[in-house]
Design a protein around this motif. Structure first.
Motif, mmCIF file in Angstrom:
data_model
loop_
_atom_site.group_PDB
_atom_site.id
_atom_site.type_symbol
_atom_site.label_atom_id
_atom_site.label_comp_id
_atom_site.label_asym_id
_atom_site.label_seq_id
_atom_site.Cartn_x
_atom_site.Cartn_y
_atom_site.Cartn_z
ATOM 1 N N PRO A 82 0.858 -1.192 0.000
ATOM 2 C CA PRO A 82 0.000 0.000 0.000
ATOM 3 C C PRO A 82 0.894 1.243 0.000
ATOM 4 N N CYS A 83 0.528 2.239 -0.737
ATOM 5 C CA CYS A 83 1.411 3.391 -0.916
ATOM 6 C C CYS A 83 0.898 4.652 -0.219
ATOM 7 N N VAL B 268 4.238 -9.370 -9.814
ATOM 8 C CA VAL B 268 4.298 -8.106 -10.536
ATOM 9 C C VAL B 268 4.164 -8.372 -12.029
ATOM 10 N N THR B 269 3.251 -7.641 -12.659
ATOM 11 C CA THR B 269 3.077 -7.733 -14.105
ATOM 12 C C THR B 269 2.954 -6.316 -14.657
ATOM 13 N N LEU B 270 2.982 -6.194 -15.970
ATOM 14 C CA LEU B 270 2.775 -4.893 -16.602
ATOM 15 C C LEU B 270 1.289 -4.577 -16.632
ATOM 16 N N LEU B 271 0.934 -3.307 -16.380
ATOM 17 C CA LEU B 271 -0.462 -2.891 -16.460
ATOM 18 C C LEU B 271 -0.995 -3.033 -17.878
ATOM 19 N N ASN C 258 5.312 7.942 -4.171
ATOM 20 C CA ASN C 258 5.010 7.353 -5.468
ATOM 21 C C ASN C 258 3.993 6.224 -5.294
ATOM 22 N N HIS C 259 3.576 5.677 -6.403
ATOM 23 C CA HIS C 259 2.784 4.449 -6.413
ATOM 24 C C HIS C 259 3.328 3.605 -7.561
ATOM 25 N N TRP C 260 3.488 2.316 -7.330
ATOM 26 C CA TRP C 260 4.062 1.445 -8.367
ATOM 27 C C TRP C 260 3.207 1.390 -9.620
ATOM 28 N N ASP D 141 2.070 3.935 -11.050
ATOM 29 C CA ASP D 141 2.572 5.047 -11.860
ATOM 30 C C ASP D 141 3.746 4.616 -12.733
ATOM 31 N N TRP D 142 4.421 3.554 -12.362
ATOM 32 C CA TRP D 142 5.535 3.028 -13.141
ATOM 33 C C TRP D 142 5.055 2.032 -14.194
ATOM 34 N N GLY D 143 3.727 1.803 -14.283
ATOM 35 C CA GLY D 143 3.179 0.901 -15.290
ATOM 36 C C GLY D 143 3.080 -0.547 -14.853
ATOM 37 N N PHE D 144 3.087 -0.798 -13.526
ATOM 38 C CA PHE D 144 3.021 -2.163 -13.020
ATOM 39 C C PHE D 144 1.686 -2.451 -12.358
ATOM 40 N N ASP D 145 1.348 -3.719 -12.316
ATOM 41 C CA ASP D 145 0.192 -4.197 -11.587
ATOM 42 C C ASP D 145 0.685 -5.282 -10.643
#
Length: 149
Positions: free
Chosen positions: A116-117, A137-140, A122-124, A126-130
């Protein structure tokens, strides 16, 4: 990277992974050629994939330069970088021995992947991750994949 398969299997980011003896024997016992890519952690994912063995994600193992007080393993970055969290695993151990939180004195303003951010810089996502509790971890937004020959 020239990669001949239509998918890239899940893999553990190299901060920490544990294999049972039977898995080691399974991977080591394969005869014939192997596909190799740049990093050993990605290779392991490729080698386990045909056996339908997938990594188990645990957010407490962090690859990026962050510090969360419940982590069990982390990758330490290049401390020459201006944004590095600083310190070493020995500093974390000393914190625990002295009764302090593990991340005492470390930069904790950056949110670790899948945490939780709230109140972080920042928030992950925002870096394009899910983040998924099973897949890790995967790409959004997955790019269109094509097979290269």
């Amino acid at each position: 990277m020239v990669y001949p398969l239509p998918i890239f299997p899940p893999f553990t980011a190299g901060a920490l992974y544990i294999l049972s003896r039977d898995i080691v024997h399974l991977v080591a016992g394969v005869k014939g050629q192997r596909l190799f890519v740049k990093n050993e952690d990605q290779n392991l994912g490729l080698w386990l994939f045909p056996f339908n063995i997938l990594p188990i994600h645990d957010r407490r193992i962090q690859q990026i330069d962050v510090c969360e007080n419940d982590m069990i393993a982390k990758h330490f970055g290049d401390f020459e970088e201006p944004d590095a969290i600083g310190g070493t695993m020995y500093d974390m151990l000393d914190n625990l021995r002295q009764g302090r939180k593990m991340c005492h004195g470390f930069k904790t303003t950056v949110c670790a992947m899948c945490y939780p951010c709230h109140g972080k810089a920042n928030h992950w996502k925002d870096w394009g991750f899910d983040c998924d509790s099973r897949k890790g971890v995967t790409l959004l937004n997955l790019p269109q994949l094509t097979v290269m020959e």
